[in-house]
Design an enzyme around this catalytic site. Structure first.
Site, PDB file in Angstrom:
ATOM      1  N   ASN A 183       1.128  -0.996   0.014  1.00 34.71           N
ATOM      2  CA  ASN A 183       0.122  -0.370   0.063  1.00 34.71           C
ATOM      3  C   ASN A 183       0.770   1.088   0.143  1.00 34.71           C
ATOM      4  O   ASN A 183       0.112   2.184  -0.672  1.00 34.71           O
ATOM      5  CB  ASN A 183      -1.339  -0.156   1.338  1.00 34.71           C
ATOM      6  CG  ASN A 183      -0.577  -0.643   2.172  1.00 34.71           C
ATOM      7  OD1 ASN A 183       1.086  -0.454   2.551  1.00 34.71           O
ATOM      8  ND2 ASN A 183      -1.161   0.498   3.426  1.00 34.71           N
ATOM      9  N   GLU A 284       4.620  -3.693  12.105  1.00 32.50           N
ATOM     10  CA  GLU A 284       3.743  -2.078  12.634  1.00 32.50           C
ATOM     11  C   GLU A 284       2.391  -2.439  11.911  1.00 32.50           C
ATOM     12  O   GLU A 284       2.118  -3.333  10.613  1.00 32.50           O
ATOM     13  CB  GLU A 284       4.023  -0.974  11.455  1.00 32.50           C
ATOM     14  CG  GLU A 284       4.908  -0.272  11.519  1.00 32.50           C
ATOM     15  CD  GLU A 284       5.062   0.349  12.589  1.00 32.50           C
ATOM     16  OE1 GLU A 284       3.798   0.681  13.323  1.00 32.50           O
ATOM     17  OE2 GLU A 284       5.675   1.363  13.675  1.00 32.50           O
ATOM     18  N   CYS A 318      -3.031   1.054   6.782  1.00 25.04           N
ATOM     19  CA  CYS A 318      -3.616   0.858   8.348  1.00 25.04           C
ATOM     20  C   CYS A 318      -3.901   2.137   9.273  1.00 25.04           C
ATOM     21  O   CYS A 318      -4.686   1.882  10.111  1.00 25.04           O
ATOM     22  CB  CYS A 318      -2.372   0.472   9.034  1.00 25.04           C
ATOM     23  SG  CYS A 318      -1.235  -0.569   7.992  1.00 25.04           S
ATOM     24  N   GLU A 491       8.053   3.676  14.107  1.00 22.42           N
ATOM     25  CA  GLU A 491       8.799   4.071  13.519  1.00 22.42           C
ATOM     26  C   GLU A 491       8.493   6.099  12.775  1.00 22.42           C
ATOM     27  O   GLU A 491       8.242   5.828  13.739  1.00 22.42           O
ATOM     28  CB  GLU A 491       8.798   3.640  12.293  1.00 22.42           C
ATOM     29  CG  GLU A 491       8.546   2.006  12.007  1.00 22.42           C
ATOM     30  CD  GLU A 491       8.366   1.654  10.390  1.00 22.42           C
ATOM     31  OE1 GLU A 491       7.385   1.736   9.703  1.00 22.42           O
ATOM     32  OE2 GLU A 491       9.136   0.235  10.386  1.00 22.42           O
TER      33      GLU A 491
HETATM   34  C1  SIN Z   1       0.598   2.587   6.375  1.00 22.93           C
HETATM   35  O1  SIN Z   1      -0.640   1.778   6.030  1.00 22.93           O
HETATM   36  O2  SIN Z   1       0.929   1.302   7.084  1.00 22.93           O
HETATM   37  C2  SIN Z   1       1.169   3.419   6.918  1.00 22.93           C
HETATM   38  C3  SIN Z   1       0.270   4.624   6.763  1.00 22.93           C
HETATM   39  C4  SIN Z   1       1.282   6.115   6.924  1.00 22.93           C
HETATM   40  O3  SIN Z   1       1.967   6.043   6.744  1.00 22.93           O
HETATM   41  O4  SIN Z   1       0.243   7.108   6.511  1.00 22.93           O
END
Ligand code: SIN
Length: 513
Positions: A183, A284, A318, A491
């Site tokens: 993604n 994550e 996410c 992170e």
């Molecule tokens: C993710 O969907 O894992 C990362 C989203 C983000 O860094 O904003």
């Protein structure tokens, strides 16, 4: 493994969207400058081919856009050994040398934004405007960690004994296996690899099987930046070979650390594999973000935040809001404004079309999941105020659902798609109870103009990231990580590099007081 260091050829592809309305059916071309269209693995500083190759598909059309070498356990092992050899000298480089190389890599990403964005769009479906944003987001981690590399300080601790000094040294963990999702095919690599390299670790990257081209383009730019052979290795592989490659990356004794972004279910499997050799792990994992709108909220801002946090990457992040909880006093007006904004701002299409804001989902299965959640909600009494239908194979209309209850599937599991289900609530306690009734806790959002409520709710939400009157939170300066089963560690920020460092206690004894 064959070693072929020839540059790949330029590709021009034309694509149509099967089963989609005529207005969506236009042709688009992937035209990326040759050196960035890499299809081999990078192992020990050389571009190499495995015996077989696997197709990379445009999720909008299902058409093949490239064939990429299909690494297996043997190639993964060679990459791990190369990273282990390179670690011996990479850990001796100065922080300033590592910083300068990361900075060069950042400059190259910035220079090649357009080509990198096209690769993201064609292999993940992300609209071009957002893909350009991802390249800039991805590059920002290299810039950030090029700066953080020089700020890794140890400690000198006051000693209880007069003849001893206590020093706490920070040292790189070693070889890191980096396993990344489709993604954010660019930014999830730079967020991990930037921190690892800054700390003095070497890496083996296994990109998602859907999006290897972005990873290989990043590897090409790392080569151009001048990272020594073996410091950055990339081993793409097909879905079929992912388990055996993943097993090497999570169990090989030469690997010291694993870092993964993806589903909670896969994260648990990787953690189990890594446990045998007690590897360090950063995870994550999945989210199920609540988005709460209280009676005191500025509704226009809440609608703007909901649009941004729900429909980024067609709902496939996410941290996308997954469960909308709206207080009774503003519910009707929120629903009306939300419908108007969705109508005005969202347009479905191929990501390469400049008018598109909502691209395809990653595959037919992903679209099916959203459609199933919609059907389940409707069968339990929800009403569809906008959208609700699948389009073609992998597209899903942005969908607004009213009258949602906690029994519905969409309130129980992560959607990863453009579905905005809204539940009406009465009290703050009720909203918090619903929001926290989840085994995961990555992001959460709420809108309120009541200062006491802002503080209470921000503290009470069981999440790792909380947006107060904000729908977009991600930035390299801030810590990104979840609580509960959303992961381990974080992170970005000054803490991100810590994930790749060990603290060594050095006791300097025998000193004359
Ligand atoms: C993710 O969907 O894992 C990362 C989203 C983000 O860094 O904003």
């Amino acid at each position: 493994m064959r070693s072929v260091c020839l540059p790949p050829t330029r590709r021009l592809l034309r694509c149509l969207l099967p089963g989609a309305p005529a207005a969506m059916n236009r042709s688009f071309s992937l035209d990326v400058s040759a050196p960035l269209l890499r299809t081999q693995a990078l192992v020990d500083g050389c571009w190499v081919s495995a015996a077989a190759a696997f197709p990379v598909l445009d999720p909008a059309t299902g058409e093949e856009i490239a064939r990429v070498t299909d690494c297996g356990p043997a190639e993964a092992k060679q990459a791990v050994e190369a990273a282990h050899r390179a670690f011996g000298s990479w850990k001796q480089t100065t922080a300033k040398e590592r910083s300068q190389l990361l900075r060069k890599w950042f400059d190259l990403l910035t220079q090649h934004t357009e080509d990198l964005a096209k690769l993201i769009t064609f292999e993940s479906g992300k609209p071009l405007r957002e893909a350009r944003g991802e390249v800039s987001y991805g590059a920002s981690f290299l810039e950030w960690f090029s700066e953080e590399a020089r700020r890794v300080y140890g400690d000198i601790v006051p000693s209880p004994a007069r003849d001893r000094k206590i020093l706490l040294l920070k040292q790189p963990v070693g070889v890191a296996s980096i396993i990344t999702p489709w993604n954010f095919p660019n930014a999830m690599i730079t967020r991990k690899v930037g921190a690892a390299l800054a700390a003095g670790c070497t890496v083996v990257v296994k990109p998602a099987e859907d999006t290897p081209l972005s990873a290989l383009a990043l590897a090409e730019l790392a080569q151009q930046a001048g990272f020594p052979a073996g410091v950055v290795n990339v081993v793409p592989c097909s879905r079929e070979r992912t388990p055996s490659v993943g097993a090497v990356l999570c169990t090989d004794p030469l690997v010291d650390k694993i870092s993964f972004t993806g589903s909670t279910a896969t994260g648990k499997l990787l953690l189990k594999m890594a446990a045998d050799t007690v590897k360090r792990a950063s995870m994550e994992l999945g989210g199920h973000a609540p988005f709460i709108v209280f009676d005191s909220a500025d509704l226009d801002k809440a609608v703007g935040g909901a649009m941004a946090s729900k429909f980024r990457n067609s709902g496939q992040t996410c941290v996308c809001s997954n469960r909308f909880l709206v207080q009774r006093g503003v519910y009707d007006r929120f629903m009306e404004k939300m419908g108007v904004a969705m109508e005005a701002e969202l347009r479905l299409g191929h990501g390469a079309d400049p008018d598109t804001t909502q691209g395809p989902l990653i595959n037919a299965r992903a679209a099916e999941k959203v459609a199933t959640q919609v059907a389940d909600a409707v069968s339990r009494g929800a009403s569809v105020l906008r959208g609700g239908k699948r389009v073609g194979v992998s597209f899903m209309e942005p969908t607004l659902l009213a009258g949602v209850t906690t029994e519905m599937l969409c309130m129980k599991e992560e959607t990863f798609g453009p579905l905005l289900p809204v539940l009406r609530f009465d009290t703050e306690e009720e909203a918090l109870a619903i929001a926290n009734a989840s085994s995961v806790g990555l992001a959460g959002y709420f809108y309120s103009q009541d200062l006491s409520q802002v503080w209470r709710v921000a503290e009470a939400l069981q999440v790792g990231l909380v947006g107060v009157n904000e729908g977009l939170l991600s930035t390299p300066e801030a810590a990104f990580g979840g609580v509960k089963q959303s992961g381990l560690g974080c992170e970005g920020s000054k803490y991100g590099i810590r994930e790749y460092l060990e603290v060594k206690y050095m006791c300097l004894g025998g000193l004359r007081p």
